[in-house]
Design a protein around this motif. Structure first.
Motif, PDB file in Angstrom:
ATOM      1  N   LEU A  10      -8.455  -8.415   1.961  1.00  0.00           N
ATOM      2  CA  LEU A  10      -7.420  -7.455   1.596  1.00  0.00           C
ATOM      3  C   LEU A  10      -7.117  -6.574   2.805  1.00  0.00           C
ATOM      4  O   LEU A  10      -8.032  -5.991   3.402  1.00  0.00           O
ATOM      5  CB  LEU A  10      -7.877  -6.582   0.429  1.00  0.00           C
ATOM      6  N   ALA A  11      -5.850  -6.503   3.189  1.00  0.00           N
ATOM      7  CA  ALA A  11      -5.416  -5.625   4.271  1.00  0.00           C
ATOM      8  C   ALA A  11      -4.223  -4.812   3.788  1.00  0.00           C
ATOM      9  O   ALA A  11      -3.337  -5.339   3.103  1.00  0.00           O
ATOM     10  CB  ALA A  11      -5.030  -6.427   5.512  1.00  0.00           C
ATOM     11  N   GLU A  12      -4.217  -3.536   4.114  1.00  0.00           N
ATOM     12  CA  GLU A  12      -3.128  -2.660   3.710  1.00  0.00           C
ATOM     13  C   GLU A  12      -2.734  -1.776   4.889  1.00  0.00           C
ATOM     14  O   GLU A  12      -3.574  -1.435   5.730  1.00  0.00           O
ATOM     15  CB  GLU A  12      -3.536  -1.791   2.521  1.00  0.00           C
ATOM     16  N   LYS A  13      -1.450  -1.411   4.956  1.00  0.00           N
ATOM     17  CA  LYS A  13      -1.011  -0.464   5.972  1.00  0.00           C
ATOM     18  C   LYS A  13      -0.170   0.614   5.309  1.00  0.00           C
ATOM     19  O   LYS A  13       0.504   0.376   4.299  1.00  0.00           O
ATOM     20  CB  LYS A  13      -0.219  -1.150   7.081  1.00  0.00           C
ATOM     21  N   TYR A  14      -0.232   1.805   5.902  1.00  0.00           N
ATOM     22  CA  TYR A  14       0.533   2.934   5.385  1.00  0.00           C
ATOM     23  C   TYR A  14       1.835   3.023   6.170  1.00  0.00           C
ATOM     24  O   TYR A  14       1.841   3.268   7.375  1.00  0.00           O
ATOM     25  CB  TYR A  14      -0.263   4.229   5.527  1.00  0.00           C
ATOM     26  N   THR A  15       2.939   2.753   5.478  1.00  0.00           N
ATOM     27  CA  THR A  15       4.240   2.743   6.137  1.00  0.00           C
ATOM     28  C   THR A  15       5.304   3.291   5.202  1.00  0.00           C
ATOM     29  O   THR A  15       5.253   3.050   3.991  1.00  0.00           O
ATOM     30  CB  THR A  15       4.614   1.312   6.578  1.00  0.00           C
ATOM     31  N   SER A  16       6.209   4.058   5.733  1.00  0.00           N
ATOM     32  CA  SER A  16       7.303   4.658   4.952  1.00  0.00           C
ATOM     33  C   SER A  16       6.774   5.452   3.758  1.00  0.00           C
ATOM     34  O   SER A  16       7.337   5.415   2.672  1.00  0.00           O
ATOM     35  CB  SER A  16       8.275   3.572   4.478  1.00  0.00           C
ATOM     36  N   GLY A  17       5.661   6.125   3.982  1.00  0.00           N
ATOM     37  CA  GLY A  17       5.120   7.010   2.953  1.00  0.00           C
ATOM     38  C   GLY A  17       4.335   6.350   1.848  1.00  0.00           C
ATOM     39  O   GLY A  17       4.073   6.972   0.810  1.00  0.00           O
ATOM     40  N   ALA A  18       3.922   5.077   2.035  1.00  0.00           N
ATOM     41  CA  ALA A  18       3.173   4.393   0.987  1.00  0.00           C
ATOM     42  C   ALA A  18       2.276   3.316   1.586  1.00  0.00           C
ATOM     43  O   ALA A  18       2.577   2.754   2.650  1.00  0.00           O
ATOM     44  CB  ALA A  18       4.118   3.758  -0.024  1.00  0.00           C
TER      45      ALA A  18
END
Length: 211
Positions: free
Chosen positions: A182-190
């Motif tokens: 699982l990989a997540e990034k914080y972009t455009s406020g989410a």
């Protein structure tokens, strides 16, 4: 028993490490070590926490995160420590799992005083698993919603912040047969899930191969 889990370096070059140790009574206690010259020295840390992550800001402010037993909830809750002029102290941190458990595994500092910590929690009512992301703003730590794609268990185990201020977090999500990256990034406020490859075989025999 002693265990170090994370290490960081301040802008001045001082090395700090965090972890956990168990005293002579078998009780868990927070572990912080500071390297001065060629010697590691234990530093008093508050709380009976298992510290999983430590970081230094560009200004030299130190933060450590983990989890520890909460007598009000009778389960583990998140723990966040900060270094002050008079020593380390514990600060308030979100524990949305309440009696079902909340955990922080990693903390990162970035440009513009950005600070993120990540982990997991279990829903306080349904015990459903969720990823956990918290951000430090305006003098306090606040939970920020993050995707939880797996039905069995989801966690974020590490976080970093790029020079441009973008946050990335990685961990795992467990489905009906096995766990997946699982990989997540914080972009455009989410926070958003980013597709990453899975290299391992997906069979029922490794369905519960959790950290």
């Amino acid at each position: 028993t002693d265990m170090l889990t994370s290490v960081t370096v301040t802008p001045s070059g001082t090395v700090w490490a965090a972890g956990v140790y168990y005293n002579s009574d078998g009780d868990q206690e927070s572990l912080l070590l500071k390297r001065t010259g060629s010697t590691w020295t234990p530093v008093t840390a508050p709380g009976l926490a298992f510290l999983e992550g430590i970081t230094s800001t560009a200004g030299g402010q130190l933060w450590a995160v983990g989890y520890g037993f909460n007598g009000d909830y009778l389960n583990d809750s998140t723990v966040i420590l900060m270094q002050t002029a008079t020593g380390w102290k514990q600060v308030a941190s979100p524990s949305p799992g309440k009696g079902n458990g909340s955990y922080l595994y990693s903390v990162a500092a970035g440009p513009g005083n950005a600070l993120w910590a990540v982990g997991k929690y279990y829903d306080s009512k349904t015990a459903a698993p969720h990823t956990l992301t918290v951000r430090y703003q305006s003098g306090k730590w606040t939970q920020v919603a993050s995707p939880t794609p797996g039905p069995a268990d989801d966690w974020l185990y590490s976080v970093t912040i790029t020079s441009s201020g973008q946050a990335w977090a990685v961990g795992g999500a467990t489905g009906p047969t096995c766990e997946k990256n699982l990989a997540e990034k914080y972009t455009s406020g989410a926070w958003k899930v980013v597709t990453v490859p899975d290299r391992g075989a997906c069979t029922s025999s490794n369905a519960n191969a959790l950290f």
